[in-house]
Design an enzyme around this catalytic site. Structure first.
Site, PDB file in Angstrom:
ATOM      1  N   SER A 248      -6.339 -59.264 -13.132  1.00  0.00           N
ATOM      2  CA  SER A 248      -7.320 -60.224 -13.614  1.00  0.00           C
ATOM      3  C   SER A 248      -8.111 -59.678 -14.795  1.00  0.00           C
ATOM      4  CB  SER A 248      -8.291 -60.615 -12.490  1.00  0.00           C
ATOM      5  OG  SER A 248      -8.948 -59.462 -11.986  1.00  0.00           O
TER       6      SER A 248
ATOM      7  N   HIS B 207     -19.730-104.929 -19.729  1.00  0.00           N
ATOM      8  CA  HIS B 207     -18.285-105.237 -19.744  1.00  0.00           C
ATOM      9  C   HIS B 207     -17.752-105.253 -21.184  1.00  0.00           C
ATOM     10  CE1 HIS B 207     -18.867-106.774 -15.574  1.00  0.00           C
ATOM     11  NE2 HIS B 207     -20.008-107.205 -16.088  1.00  0.00           N
TER      12      HIS B 207
ATOM     13  N   SER C  51      -5.907 -89.162 -41.906  1.00  0.00           N
ATOM     14  CA  SER C  51      -4.578 -89.333 -41.328  1.00  0.00           C
ATOM     15  C   SER C  51      -3.574 -88.659 -42.244  1.00  0.00           C
ATOM     16  CB  SER C  51      -4.273 -90.828 -41.198  1.00  0.00           C
ATOM     17  OG  SER C  51      -2.869 -91.025 -41.142  1.00  0.00           O
TER      18      SER C  51
ATOM     19  N   LYS D  46      -7.473 -93.865 -43.954  1.00  0.00           N
ATOM     20  CA  LYS D  46      -8.122 -93.712 -42.639  1.00  0.00           C
ATOM     21  C   LYS D  46      -9.180 -92.622 -42.558  1.00  0.00           C
ATOM     22  CE  LYS D  46      -6.755 -94.912 -38.891  1.00  0.00           C
ATOM     23  NZ  LYS D  46      -6.200 -94.702 -37.557  1.00  0.00           N
TER      24      LYS D  46
ATOM     25  N   GLU E  70     -13.314 -88.136 -30.056  1.00  0.00           N
ATOM     26  CA  GLU E  70     -12.127 -88.296 -29.197  1.00  0.00           C
ATOM     27  C   GLU E  70     -11.815 -87.007 -28.444  1.00  0.00           C
ATOM     28  OE1 GLU E  70      -9.271 -91.518 -31.337  1.00  0.00           O
ATOM     29  OE2 GLU E  70      -9.621 -89.677 -32.436  1.00  0.00           O
TER      30      GLU E  70
ATOM     31  N   TYR F  99     -13.795 -62.891   2.213  1.00  0.00           N
ATOM     32  CA  TYR F  99     -13.100 -62.799   0.928  1.00  0.00           C
ATOM     33  C   TYR F  99     -11.600 -62.975   1.079  1.00  0.00           C
ATOM     34  CZ  TYR F  99     -11.314 -61.449  -3.534  1.00  0.00           C
ATOM     35  OH  TYR F  99     -10.649 -61.490  -4.734  1.00  0.00           O
TER      36      TYR F  99
ATOM     37  N   LYS G 255     -12.196 -67.891 -11.682  1.00  0.00           N
ATOM     38  CA  LYS G 255     -12.794 -67.448 -12.939  1.00  0.00           C
ATOM     39  C   LYS G 255     -12.365 -68.203 -14.166  1.00  0.00           C
ATOM     40  CE  LYS G 255     -13.394 -63.187 -10.886  1.00  0.00           C
ATOM     41  NZ  LYS G 255     -12.796 -63.927  -9.768  1.00  0.00           N
TER      42      LYS G 255
HETATM   43  N1  ARG Z   1     -10.405 -59.603  -9.045  1.00  0.00           N
HETATM   44  C1  ARG Z   1     -10.979 -59.938  -7.805  1.00  0.00           C
HETATM   45  C2  ARG Z   1     -11.566 -61.354  -7.844  1.00  0.00           C
HETATM   46  O1  ARG Z   1     -11.684 -61.858  -8.864  1.00  0.00           O
HETATM   47  C3  ARG Z   1     -12.081 -58.992  -7.486  1.00  0.00           C
HETATM   48  C4  ARG Z   1     -12.240 -58.777  -6.016  1.00  0.00           C
HETATM   49  C5  ARG Z   1     -11.022 -58.125  -5.488  1.00  0.00           C
HETATM   50  N2  ARG Z   1     -11.156 -57.803  -4.100  1.00  0.00           N
HETATM   51  C6  ARG Z   1     -10.123 -57.457  -3.373  1.00  0.00           C
HETATM   52  N3  ARG Z   1     -10.346 -57.184  -2.142  1.00  0.00           N
HETATM   53  N4  ARG Z   1      -8.923 -57.423  -3.866  1.00  0.00           N
HETATM   54  O2  ARG Z   1     -11.863 -61.926  -6.848  1.00  0.00           O
END
Ligand code: ARG
Length: 452
Positions: A20, A153, A274, A280, A287, A314, A322
């Site tokens: 990530s 409308h 255009s 145009k 848009e 978790y 993200k």
């Molecule tokens: N990259 C992970 C996330 O965005 C961070 C947390 C990772 N935790 C784990 N136990 N692998 O959630």
């Protein structure tokens, strides 16, 4: 991290699939601020010496400078922003760096980073919302006396002022502002100390960490703390709602800029041509704003769908929150900036708007209300005026005899109904567009938007 439990390296395919750092590196400032605050709590708890804390704090700041300068080398095999920074720190300062993660998990670390990010970005977006509200208010002041036909409308319905329309946009953006404030309050809770899900045996002063990082509260349950992405959902919803408001506004402007309407013209700087048709001038900025709303809604649905499938605590699925969050933040930020710059350059075709607002048919309701004033029930008045409107004649062109034939409640003073500015003066209830009300609203907004 794999050295202990694993004997084989992770497959390269798995690494590429799960890293990530390519996107969460964006959180580096928050990650580092969180680590410094955490290290100071470790020092207070006696896990780090004062010297070790100093080394960590200095090392992290140097790393932050490197990242900001673009000289930091990110390593995808280290998976995420957290491990990249921690590894760089340990490489720099050795053993002290390896102590930083005591009692901490990336689960509470990422929860913290996201909360810090959300707080900061809300402040940025609120400032841009304010700027757009300022731009709208300036337009409302500048064109406070311009009439326009109002639509329901998309059919011409009743006369109003252009300023009344602009002030309507301000109202919607104000609700967006309130939503963001509320979201900020929910994000403003400090999760560090929750560990992976069950805290740790290291007793840390969590309130102290919260204070250093400027949080109002600390989370009260470590399982909830690592599971909770409600604030991301709140934020994505708030951002989608801003997008929907801007999309509706865009749609109005697009329609009004057609030659059929001819109410407004975009400045050359905010219009496109255009590639084929030389004559145009296209409203692409509006848009695109209407179109970008699709991803804002998509990002919200994406997060909700991720959360829907999860058990408590978790789960790695949460990493998928993200990109949606970053994309919505960037999209709304740029749309707000665009609108603030584009609006002051709009040309308003006052003659065109007012000539349509002066259509006497738009005062059919006023005519029915005139009859109500003469003692006719509204339903009966509605039918009488409906028949007159269907006669094919303009209402103000009817003769006294024609009025009389429709209802003997009509008198000479019926002519006064067709003065559109007088008709607006009569709309005095709060929220209605009498000129006095519009002035009052403009004054109210001026005060409200005044910088504190
Ligand atoms: N990259 C992970 C996330 O965005 C961070 C947390 C990772 N935790 C784990 N136990 N692998 O959630």
């Amino acid at each position: 991290m794999r050295e202990g439990r694993f004997s084989a390296a992770e497959s390269e395919i798995a690494q590429r699939y799960s890293e990530s750092v390519s996107f969460d590196r964006r959180l580096y400032r928050h990650d580092i601020a969180g680590s410094i605050a955490y290290a100071s709590a470790l020092a207070s708890a006696g896990i780090l010496s004062a010297d070790e804390f100093e080394m960590i704090a200095r090392g992290l700041r140097e790393i932050e400078n490197q990242i900001t300068a673009g000289t930091f080398v990110w390593d995808a095999s280290l998976e995420d922003v957290h491990m990249n920074i921690e590894a760089a720190l340990t490489k720099r300062i050795g053993l002290a760096g390896a102590k930083l993660h005591t009692g901490r998990s990336r689960n509470d670390q990422i929860a913290l980073d996201l909360r810090l990010f959300t707080r900061d970005e809300i402040d940025q977006i609120v400032a841009r919302l304010r700027a757009l509200q300022d731009a709208l208010l300036l337009l409302a002041q500048k064109y406070s006396e311009v009439l326009m036909p109002g639509y329901t409308h998309l059919q011409r319905a009743q006369p109003t002022y252009f300023a009344h329309y602009l002030l309507a946009q301000l109202e919607a953006l104000e609700r967006d502002h309130e939503r963001l404030r509320d979201t900020r309050r929910r994000a403003d809770v400090m999760p560090l100390g929750s560990g992976a899900l069950a805290g740790s045996t290291i007793a840390l002063d969590r309130e102290g960490i919260a204070k250093v990082l400027g949080f109002q509260r600390v989370t009260q349950n470590s399982i909830d703390a690592v599971s909770d992405r409600d604030f991301v959902g709140d934020f994505l919803y708030s951002l989608a709602m801003i997008g929907i408001h801007l999309s509706r506004f865009s749609e109005d402007l697009i329609i009004w800029s057609t030659s059929e309407f001819g109410f407004i013209e975009f400045s050359d700087a905010f219009a496109t041509g255009s590639s084929l048709m030389p004559q145009k001038k296209n409203p692409d900025m509006a848009e695109l704003t209407r179109g970008k709303c699709g991803r804002l809604i998509g990002n919200l649905v994406s997060l909700l769908t991720i959360l829907k499938g999860l058990p408590s605590s978790y789960n790695r699925d949460l990493q998928e929150d993200k990109e949606a969050l970053f994309d919505s933040v960037d999209t709304v930020r740029s749309a707000l900036e665009l609108f603030s710059a584009m609006l002051p350059e709009l040309t308003i075709n006052r003659e065109r708007m007012e000539s349509l607002a002066n259509d006497p048919q738009l005062l059919a309701t006023d005519l029915a209300e005139y009859l109500v004033g003469k003692g006719v029930s509204f339903r009966e008045a509605h039918t009488i005026v409906g028949k007159l409107a269907a006669s094919g004649k303009q209402l103000d062109a009817l003769s006294n005899d024609e009025f009389r034939a429709a209802s003997n409640a009509f008198e000479e003073d019926v002519r006064e109904v067709f003065d559109v500015r007088k008709a607006l003066q009569r709309r005095t209830a709060t929220g209605s567009p009498s000129p006095e009300n519009i002035e009052r609203q403009i004054a109210r907004w001026r005060e409200l938007l005044e910088p504190e």
